[in-house]
Design a protein around this motif. Structure first.
Motif, PDB file in Angstrom:
ATOM      1  N   SER A  49       0.827  -1.211   0.000  1.00  0.00           N
ATOM      2  CA  SER A  49       0.000   0.000   0.000  1.00  0.00           C
ATOM      3  C   SER A  49       0.858   1.255   0.000  1.00  0.00           C
ATOM      4  O   SER A  49       0.581   2.221  -0.724  1.00  0.00           O
ATOM      5  N   ASP A  50       1.930   1.278   0.814  1.00  0.00           N
ATOM      6  CA  ASP A  50       2.831   2.437   0.842  1.00  0.00           C
ATOM      7  C   ASP A  50       3.448   2.706  -0.526  1.00  0.00           C
ATOM      8  O   ASP A  50       3.681   3.859  -0.903  1.00  0.00           O
ATOM      9  N   GLN A  51       3.751   1.647  -1.271  1.00  0.00           N
ATOM     10  CA  GLN A  51       4.445   1.782  -2.545  1.00  0.00           C
ATOM     11  C   GLN A  51       3.509   1.930  -3.738  1.00  0.00           C
ATOM     12  O   GLN A  51       3.969   2.183  -4.856  1.00  0.00           O
ATOM     13  N   THR A  52       2.222   1.735  -3.529  1.00  0.00           N
ATOM     14  CA  THR A  52       1.270   1.806  -4.640  1.00  0.00           C
ATOM     15  C   THR A  52       1.145   3.229  -5.172  1.00  0.00           C
ATOM     16  O   THR A  52       1.038   4.186  -4.400  1.00  0.00           O
ATOM     17  N   ARG A  53       1.149   3.369  -6.487  1.00  0.00           N
ATOM     18  CA  ARG A  53       0.892   4.653  -7.140  1.00  0.00           C
ATOM     19  C   ARG A  53      -0.194   4.425  -8.184  1.00  0.00           C
ATOM     20  O   ARG A  53       0.031   3.761  -9.200  1.00  0.00           O
ATOM     21  N   SER A  54      -1.368   4.926  -7.940  1.00  0.00           N
ATOM     22  CA  SER A  54      -2.476   4.763  -8.876  1.00  0.00           C
ATOM     23  C   SER A  54      -3.285   6.046  -8.928  1.00  0.00           C
ATOM     24  O   SER A  54      -3.151   6.925  -8.074  1.00  0.00           O
ATOM     25  N   ARG A  58      -2.996   5.494  -2.869  1.00  0.00           N
ATOM     26  CA  ARG A  58      -2.284   4.347  -2.296  1.00  0.00           C
ATOM     27  C   ARG A  58      -3.199   3.429  -1.504  1.00  0.00           C
ATOM     28  O   ARG A  58      -2.937   2.224  -1.387  1.00  0.00           O
ATOM     29  N   ARG A  59      -4.261   3.975  -0.947  1.00  0.00           N
ATOM     30  CA  ARG A  59      -5.071   3.226   0.020  1.00  0.00           C
ATOM     31  C   ARG A  59      -6.447   2.816  -0.519  1.00  0.00           C
ATOM     32  O   ARG A  59      -6.929   1.726  -0.238  1.00  0.00           O
ATOM     33  N   PRO A 110      -4.688  -0.708   4.842  1.00  0.00           N
ATOM     34  CA  PRO A 110      -4.726   0.603   4.178  1.00  0.00           C
ATOM     35  C   PRO A 110      -5.682   1.596   4.858  1.00  0.00           C
ATOM     36  O   PRO A 110      -5.419   2.804   4.869  1.00  0.00           O
ATOM     37  N   GLU A 187      -6.726  11.353  -0.308  1.00  0.00           N
ATOM     38  CA  GLU A 187      -5.399  11.062   0.237  1.00  0.00           C
ATOM     39  C   GLU A 187      -4.499  12.285   0.102  1.00  0.00           C
ATOM     40  O   GLU A 187      -4.283  12.768  -1.010  1.00  0.00           O
ATOM     41  N   ARG A 194       6.893  10.644  -3.253  1.00  0.00           N
ATOM     42  CA  ARG A 194       8.052  10.156  -3.974  1.00  0.00           C
ATOM     43  C   ARG A 194       8.985  11.298  -4.352  1.00  0.00           C
ATOM     44  O   ARG A 194      10.201  11.177  -4.277  1.00  0.00           O
TER      45      ARG A 194
END
Length: 460
Positions: A49-54, A58-59, A110, A187, A194
């Motif tokens: 979840s911390d690394q997700t980029r969408s 992230r959550r 998340p 969020e 990043r």
């Protein structure tokens, strides 16, 4: 939703013993073993979840999908077939629980992380967690009545059928409420994290497996965070360890084995606890602002120690209403715990960002809540063995021995008192004060070039 599922899991598992006749030790094991897998799945989902980029953040994608899966699987878990062996029920529930808890982790990790990052303000974090905890306590207004509902002869043929219907109701509610944060919350760090890390010269993590293990090891070695985890484990574990004992003491000591009357009074005790907790959340958030988070914890946990001790004198067969007297006191510990701990973990995440240049709410939240779940697992497992150790035998009904009743009462009182006292000692060593938290926040905002936001936040 999160609180409702937690309350339901703890409150419904008694069906395996009273409804299906499973040995209390096996009930404890089947409740505890799935939580051990969370040691892997919780940090892993937190890291992902911390690394997700969408485009949705992230959550939010995990919260939305996880809520739907969790509700469906929870409803299916309690559709227990009749007339099977003890071994069958053990393995059926164990395998089903493993699947359920993984789905639960996809939602809860998340969701918790999102709560930590919603505001940068030191006191607003406490108010935010107070509101979250206040809403979560709504579940505990109804959960004490789960046993009464499941064993109601006017509604169901038996307790197992009652549990099946209750699980479907809870599952549907879980889906409806669980998707709301994903739909309505935004969020705050979607586009900044990043770039902040890349613009600095200090340590940052590589992605993939190496990044996961680096982040995990740094998290579990971070001393302020360890203080919070240890204190939470002690308070929550002490409470959960005797949660089942309290019901047994009420039924078999206060009411001489009358399950129906005992369940009713246990329900009233739970309702009083929930109402008291609502009040405590409001009061503790104000005390925290005036006295600080550490002193607020000392006060609330100290009151709970007094309440647990009071149970020895107020659980009396001749005066059953007295069992409600200790409730508001021992509710102070659990009532304040997650308001203060959530706010303090958000402060820890800021201090961690100074050192790592990463916003790692998912990792911190996952490990913290794994500690909570580990405490629940140990409590449920140990609770079954301790209940056996007292000599309790469900087949004896109201004919439990005096020694059995004595040891049940002693464990019910002594264990949470000792655990809560040790928790106070742990928070005494927690180092982040309000001044330190403000200094950390200012440094972070300078790094992001948003000094004006930091100044306005510190004035609110």
């Amino acid at each position: 939703m999160n609180s409702l599922l937690g309350a339901a899991i703890g409150g419904m598992v008694i069906v395996l013993n009273l409804g299906l006749g499973m040995n209390p030790a096996l009930v404890g094991l089947v409740s505890a073993l799935p939580r051990l897998t969370d040691a892997i799945t919780d940090p892993l989902v937190g890291y992902i979840s911390d690394q997700t980029r969408s485009r949705w953040g992230r959550r939010r994608p995990y919260i939305f999908g996880g809520a739907i899966l969790t509700g469906i699987i929870f409803a299916l878990l309690w559709q227990l077939p009749h007339g099977q062996s003890e071994d069958f029920y053990f393995w059926f529930f164990l395998v089903g629980s493993l699947v359920f808890y993984f789905a639960y982790t996809l939602f809860a990790t998340p969701w918790v992380a999102l709560g930590y990052e919603l505001t940068p303000d030191y006191h607003e974090r406490t108010r935010l967690m107070a509101v979250q905890n206040f809403m979560g306590q709504m579940a505990y207004l109804v959960s004490p009545w789960f046993l009464w509902f499941m064993q109601n002869d006017g509604l169901f043929d038996n307790m197992v059928d009652g549990a099946a219907w209750l699980a479907m109701i809870i599952g549907a509610f879980t889906i409806f409420v669980g998707v709301l944060p994903a739909i309505f919350l935004k969020e705050p760090y979607l586009n900044t994290i990043r770039s902040d890390a890349q613009d600095t010269d200090t340590q940052s993590f590589n992605g993939g497996v190496r990044g996961f293990f680096e982040g995990f090891l740094l998290t579990i070695k971070f001393k302020p965070f360890l203080c919070l985890c240890a204190a939470t484990f002690l308070v929550f574990n002490g409470f959960m360890l005797v949660a089942s004992f309290q019901t047994y003491v009420i039924i078999y000591y206060v009411f001489g084995g009358d399950q129906s009357l005992g369940a009713e009074y246990a329900g009233w005790a739970g309702t009083v606890s929930a109402i008291a907790t609502f009040c405590i959340i409001v009061v503790i958030s104000k005390i925290s602002i005036s006295m600080g988070k550490r002193k607020a914890f000392f006060l609330a946990t100290g009151m709970s120690v007094f309440g647990y001790g009071l149970k020895w004198f107020c659980y009396h067969p001749e005066y059953p209403l007295l069992l409600l007297l200790p409730v508001p006191f021992y509710a102070c510990g659990i009532g304040s715990l997650f308001t203060l701990m959530g706010s303090m973990i958000a402060d820890v995440c800021d201090l961690d960002e100074i050192e790592t240049n990463e916003r790692r709410e998912g990792m911190f939240g996952s490990i913290f809540w794994w500690v909570v779940k580990l405490g629940m697992a140990i409590a449920l497992a140990a609770g079954g063995f301790l209940l056996n150790a007292t000599g309790f035998d469900v087949e004896l009904g109201s004919a439990q021995s005096d020694d059995t009743l004595f040891w049940m009462r002693l464990i019910d009182v002594l264990v949470p008192m000792v655990c809560s006292t040790l928790a106070i000692w742990m928070i005494y060593h927690y180092p982040i004060t309000e001044d330190i938290a403000h200094q950390v926040r200012l440094k972070l905002e300078r790094r992001r070039g948003k000094m004006g936001i930091a100044e306005s936040s510190s004035q609110t």
